[in-house]
Enzyme design. Structure first.
Site, PDB file in Angstrom:
ATOM      1  N   PRO A  49      51.921 -18.523  -5.417  1.00 38.41           N
ATOM      2  CG  PRO A  49      51.245 -16.436  -4.602  1.00 38.41           C
ATOM      3  CD  PRO A  49      51.637 -17.153  -5.877  1.00 38.41           C
ATOM      4  CB  CYS A  50      49.300 -22.769  -3.757  1.00 39.45           C
ATOM      5  SG  CYS A  50      50.798 -23.750  -3.669  1.00 39.45           S
ATOM      6  CG  HIS A  51      52.821 -19.677   0.497  1.00 40.77           C
ATOM      7  ND1 HIS A  51      53.360 -19.453  -0.756  1.00 40.77           N
ATOM      8  CD2 HIS A  51      52.986 -18.516   1.187  1.00 40.77           C
ATOM      9  CE1 HIS A  51      53.846 -18.228  -0.815  1.00 40.77           C
ATOM     10  NE2 HIS A  51      53.619 -17.627   0.347  1.00 40.77           N
TER      11      HIS A  51
END
Length: 281
Positions: free
Chosen positions: A243-245
Site C-alpha cells: 500500500p504505497c498509497h
C-alpha cells in the site's frame, strides 16, 4: 562523533563495493579502527542493515548488472564477486526472484498468466507467476496495462487467464475495493534488499492510516534515505497489496502515485471512512 561514525561506515561501504572478494567483519572492523562488535553495531545503526546484508545487497545489484551484459551467466557470477557457481545458485532465487538465465533473458522460460478486469478505480491487470501474484496494475487503458506487463517481462510467455484465473482476479478486485479484508494469496515480490524493507514497512501500515516518507525511512533504520524510500514506493508493482498509497508528505498532502493521485485520494478516503465506521461500532 556521529559525523565520524558516518564517515567510517561510508569508507567501509566503499571497501565492500570495490574489493575483489568480499571482506569479512574483522577486516572491515580493522579498516575502521574498531572492534568487530563495535563496528557491527555502528554499521547497523548508520545503514539499517548488517555488513553482511549490505554486502549481499550490493553483490545482488552487481550480478543483475553483469547478467545484462556478460557473455555467459558464469562470467556474470564471477564478475559480481561470487567465488563459486554453487554459492551463487544456492541463493539465486532470493537474489533475482527467478533463475539467472530467465532474469538475463528478460523472463524467458517463465510463464505468467494475466487478465484485465474493471473495478471502481478503472481498469485493473492482475498477473501471476508460479510463485504468486507478481503484478497488480491500475489505469484507464487496458491495453496500456498489458504493454506495461510486457515491458516488465519482455521475454516471458504471457498467457491470458482462464475462467479459474478470473476467480483469482475477482478476489483481487474485492481486495482493492475493501483493503481491510486482506488478500489471502501468495505474492511474488521482486526487488532489491532496500526495496523489500520499504515494502514490508508499507504493508505494516494499517488500512485507514498514513505515514510520511520520513516515517518509513526511520522505521527501516535509514532516516537519511527519504528520497530512496520515495523511489522504492514508485517502483512498487503490486498496487494496494503493497500500500504505497498510504505514504504522504510530512505536511499530510498527497504526493505522486504510480497509478494517479486521484486514485490515491480515492483509496485513502475509502479507508478512512471504513476506519471511522469501525470505531463507531
Amino acid at each position: 562523533m556521529a559525523t565520524q561514525h558516518t564517515a567510517k561506515v561510508a569508507a567501509a561501504c566503499r571497501l565492500i563495493e570495490t574489493a575483489e572478494s568480499l571482506p569479512g567483519l574483522e577486516q572491515l572492523a580493522r579498516h575502521a579502527g574498531w572492534s568487530p562488535y563495535h563496528f557491527h553495531r555502528v554499521f547497523r545503526a548508520v545503514t539499517g542493515v548488517t555488513p553482511a546484508k549490505y554486502a549481499a545487497a550490493h553483490r545482488a545489484a552487481q550480478v543483475r548488472t553483469k547478467l545484462a551484459g556478460s557473455a555467459t551467466v558464469t562470467d556474470a557470477i564471477y564478475e559480481a564477486g561470487y567465488n563459486s557457481n554453487g554459492r551463487f545458485y544456492a541463493t539465486a532465487d532470493a537474489v533475482l526472484g527467478m533463475k539467472p538465465v530467465a532474469y538475463r533473458s528478460g523472463g524467458a522460460g517463465m510463464e505468467i498468466r494475466f487478465a484485465v478486469g474493471e473495478c471502481s478505480l478503472g481498469s485493473i491487470l492482475v498477473a501471476q507467476s508460479e510463485r504468486g501474484i507478481c503484478a497488480i496494475f491500475l489505469g484507464d487503458d487496458a491495453g496500456a496495462l498489458v504493454r506495461e506487463l510486457q515491458d516488465r517481462f519482455p521475454k516471458a510467455t504471457l498467457r491470458a487467464g482462464d475462467r479459474a484465473f478470473e476467480k483469482l482476479v475477482a478476489k483481487v478486485v474485492g481486495f482493492v475495493e475493501a483493503p481491510q479484508i486482506g488478500l489471502d494469496l501468495p505474492l511474488d515480490i521482486r526487488g532489491t534488499a532496500f526495496q523489500q524493507r520499504v515494502w514490508q514497512a508499507l504493508r505494516d501500515i494499517p488500512a485507514g492510516s498514513t505515514a510520511s516518507y520520513g516515517d518509513i525511512a526511520r522505521v527501516i533504520g535509514k532516516p537519511e534515505s527519504v528520497r530512496a524510500v520515495a523511489q522504492a514506493c514508485a517502483a512498487n508493482k503490486l498496487a494496494v497489496a503493497i500500500p504505497c498509497h498510504r505514504v504522504v508528505r510530512t505536511s499530510g498532502e498527497l504526493s505522486g502515485y504510480r497509478w494517479g493521485v486521484e486514485r490515491k485520494r480515492d483509496l485513502l478516503s475509502r479507508e478512512s471512512v471504513i476506519k471511522a465506521s469501525s470505531r463507531s461500532k
